[in-house]
Design a protein around this motif. Sequence first.
Motif, short mmCIF file in Angstrom:
data_model
loop_
_atom_site.label_atom_id
_atom_site.label_comp_id
_atom_site.label_asym_id
_atom_site.label_seq_id
_atom_site.Cartn_x
_atom_site.Cartn_y
_atom_site.Cartn_z
N THR A 193 0.84 -1.19 0.00
CA THR A 193 0.00 0.00 0.00
C THR A 193 0.87 1.24 0.00
N ASP A 194 0.22 2.36 -0.27
CA ASP A 194 0.91 3.64 -0.14
C ASP A 194 0.83 4.08 1.31
N PRO A 195 1.37 5.23 1.70
CA PRO A 195 1.31 5.64 3.11
C PRO A 195 -0.11 5.79 3.65
N GLN A 196 -1.11 6.01 2.81
CA GLN A 196 -2.50 6.15 3.26
C GLN A 196 -3.23 4.81 3.33
N GLY A 197 -2.62 3.74 3.01
CA GLY A 197 -3.25 2.43 3.10
C GLY A 197 -3.96 1.99 1.85
N VAL A 198 -3.77 2.66 0.72
CA VAL A 198 -4.40 2.27 -0.54
C VAL A 198 -3.55 1.18 -1.19
N THR A 212 -1.60 -0.94 -3.68
CA THR A 212 -0.90 -0.70 -4.95
C THR A 212 -0.46 -2.00 -5.61
N PHE A 213 -0.50 -3.10 -4.87
CA PHE A 213 -0.11 -4.39 -5.44
C PHE A 213 -0.70 -5.49 -4.57
N VAL A 214 -1.18 -6.54 -5.21
CA VAL A 214 -1.59 -7.77 -4.53
C VAL A 214 -1.13 -8.93 -5.39
N ASN A 215 -0.87 -10.03 -4.76
CA ASN A 215 -0.43 -11.19 -5.52
C ASN A 215 -1.62 -12.01 -6.00
N ALA A 216 -1.33 -13.13 -6.61
CA ALA A 216 -2.40 -13.94 -7.22
C ALA A 216 -3.34 -14.54 -6.19
N GLU A 227 -8.13 -5.55 -9.97
CA GLU A 227 -9.32 -4.96 -9.39
C GLU A 227 -9.09 -4.48 -7.96
N ALA A 228 -8.07 -5.05 -7.28
CA ALA A 228 -7.80 -4.64 -5.89
C ALA A 228 -7.00 -3.35 -5.82
N VAL A 229 -6.24 -3.03 -6.83
CA VAL A 229 -5.41 -1.84 -6.82
C VAL A 229 -6.30 -0.60 -6.78
N GLY A 230 -6.00 0.31 -5.84
CA GLY A 230 -6.77 1.55 -5.68
C GLY A 230 -7.78 1.50 -4.56
N ARG A 231 -8.01 0.35 -3.92
CA ARG A 231 -8.95 0.23 -2.80
C ARG A 231 -8.19 0.30 -1.49
N ARG A 232 -8.85 0.91 -0.45
CA ARG A 232 -8.24 1.00 0.87
C ARG A 232 -8.39 -0.34 1.57
N LEU A 233 -7.33 -0.78 2.20
CA LEU A 233 -7.36 -2.07 2.90
C LEU A 233 -8.33 -2.01 4.08
N VAL A 234 -8.45 -0.84 4.71
CA VAL A 234 -9.33 -0.72 5.87
C VAL A 234 -10.78 -0.94 5.47
N ASP A 235 -11.15 -0.50 4.24
CA ASP A 235 -12.54 -0.62 3.81
C ASP A 235 -12.94 -2.07 3.57
N LEU A 236 -11.97 -2.96 3.42
CA LEU A 236 -12.30 -4.37 3.19
C LEU A 236 -12.68 -5.09 4.48
N ALA A 237 -12.26 -4.57 5.64
CA ALA A 237 -12.52 -5.24 6.91
C ALA A 237 -13.93 -4.93 7.41
N GLU A 238 -14.35 -5.75 8.35
CA GLU A 238 -15.64 -5.51 9.01
C GLU A 238 -15.54 -4.24 9.85
N PRO A 239 -16.66 -3.52 10.02
CA PRO A 239 -16.61 -2.24 10.77
C PRO A 239 -16.01 -2.37 12.16
N ALA A 240 -16.20 -3.47 12.81
CA ALA A 240 -15.68 -3.61 14.17
C ALA A 240 -14.16 -3.66 14.21
N ASP A 241 -13.55 -4.08 13.13
CA ASP A 241 -12.08 -4.23 13.12
C ASP A 241 -11.37 -3.12 12.34
#
Length: 745
Positions: free
Chosen positions: A383-388, A390-394, A406-420
């Motif tokens: 990810t970049d410094p903001q958590g977006v 930039t690369f994922v493996n297969a 399709e994963a590039v450009g999405r924030r990792l935090v947004d993928l988690a459940e709200p509680a985490d």
Amino acid sequence: MLEPAVRSLHRLRTATLVGAVVLSLATLAALVGPAWVSRQEALADARARGELLAQLMEADANRTIGTASLALHALGDTLQMSGGEPADADHLSDHLTHVLVGLPFMRSVALLDDEGRVLASTNPDDIGLPLDLARLGRLPAPDRDALLPLRPGRSLEDLTDRPPTPKVGVNLLPLMLQLPMSSAPTSASSSASASASASLAPTPSPTARARWLLALLHPDALAQVQPQTLPSARSTVWLASTEGQLLAAMDTLPRQPGESLGTHPVFEQLKQGREHGSYLGAGALPGEQVVAWRASVRRPLMVGVEQPLDEVLDAWRSDLRWLLLIGLLAFGLIVLATWMVRRSLLARADTLQALQQAHEQLADRERDMRVLLRSVQELIFRTDPQGVLTFVNARWTTLHRGTPDEAVGRRLVDLAEPADRAALDALFREDGGPRSVEAAIRNGEGALRRYLIALVPLKRDAQLLGYAGSAVDVTERVEAERLTREARDAAEAASQVKTEFLANISHELRTPLQSILGFSELGLQRSRDQVKLRAMFDDIHGAGQRMLAMVNDLLDVAKIDSPLGAFALERHDLCVLVREVARELAPLTAKRYLELQLDLPQPMPARVDPLRFQQAVRNLLANAIRFAPPGSALDLRGRATSEGRLQLCLADRGPGIPEAELERIFDPFVQSSATKDGSGGTGLGLPISRKIIEVHGGRLWACNRDGGGAEFHLDLPMEEAVEAVETDADESETPASPPSPTEAD
């Protein structure tokens, strides 16, 4: 990419051989030309010397005979004044004796009558001797003198009909003068005048009577020459008549006076009208000679000077031996240099081929690494410094049923459940190092899965570039831990492979480099007088030095990154270590006329690895020496701060560093644009120095100096601070003692 360079090296080997052949032919021409010119000069000098000596000898012989002729004419004039009839033989002999005074080349002088009888002589025993004038040769005309043929003997007695046996090797050269005809009374009329004293005397009838003056000359006096005037011990000078009779000669001529030289080539030259000259060929001496001759214009005399050709060329042959020795040495140097250059080029071609194979192996390993990364059974991302992302493996495709793009450009935090999300968002804070957290994320099928997410900040020169992380499905913990261990082992193996590759290739490159440097240094020593070869060897030596420096830097990088390159920290005074480095580099500062000014307090204690610390200081000081203008000063100051830190500052008056590059110069293989003038190194010195200082718990940074130049600052903890930190660490590791009973209550 390296194949054209290898082919160029092989073509250069062929060109080197052709150049050696051309240089050998040029050297041969350079040796033959001067040798031939010096030989011609030696022959020309010998001919000129012989002609000059012949001229001197001809003039000397003419002067000697002319003196004798003048003496005879003077004596004849005296006799004519006295009436031509000697009244007293003793009185006339005294006259003749006076002529010999001051003329050592005359043996005797005699007065002869027309029948050849000696009337008077400087030798009283010769008076009355009868001489056969016809046997003497062609007599001169009245009032003329003539040089008669050489005769064996010493005195007039040897010219009589029955001469005594002459001594061998003793000869005489007659010079005869006929006095003018005179009228004198006969003996009968003289008697009549004496008897008839009282009567008138009858008139006597005059009778013409011839008189002769005969001088015997010493022939050896006509060919007097000092031996030191001749070029060699076997040279000779001879004097002969124009008819070919040898009159006198030096002892080096195996001929006796009186022998005939009529077959000598110079007499043929005389018949053709040449009165003087020189040539190379046959002479009176055996063998080939340098012959010079000169015929007298006033007398029938011929002077010859002969110099043996082999002795004339002795000095030339002596010089020729040295010239041949020089030529052999030159040819030997050419052959040796050609062999060394061709061998060096061959070694370089082999090195390039080995380097090409290494590049191919490295490319293969990189492809293997990419394949390995795609095959890892966990989600690897960056990810970049903001958590977006930039690369994922297969692995992303397996978890979310989509492509990695399709994963590039999405924030990792947004993928988690709200509680985490709050815990996951805390991972992207800059304070702290590697960290991990478990979070729930739904997969592509909507199933909730727990993942252990670990992040590592990516920094360069203290600047945060982003984060690299992994997400492990801990739902199946055992399987996930196994996959994690495999991924970790693969990453460590790849790093170890890289480190071993750098260490091995650097070590393998040093072996041929030592040969290149050694032979290039030998070539520089052997080609001092050959500018072209020396320039080629200088280029080879310089390239080898630069490549050796890069290899050494690569070895240092490998050692520092390798666990085998652990640092051995000991207590040392930094002032002592810095001064040792300054003394070591003193020849470089003196060569560039630099003044190194040290301002170091005493003492500066710290726990360092002395070799590694001196390596860092040496890199900094060598850079400053390289880029400082000649004649300037370098300042190296040290101080201890109140925070328990030791600081060293190295300042120069060089070109400085652009502000945008103050941190980039500490990246590997990066150099400042202000110093890229061909005098820089490999771009590894500063990164290695910073790595060494960071291992010691310090910092290394650069800035520009007021008024021009650059400053490098080195910061290390003092020994007391290090010991305090270690003590605190030891205490924290010590287990707490059990509470006392009172405290337990």
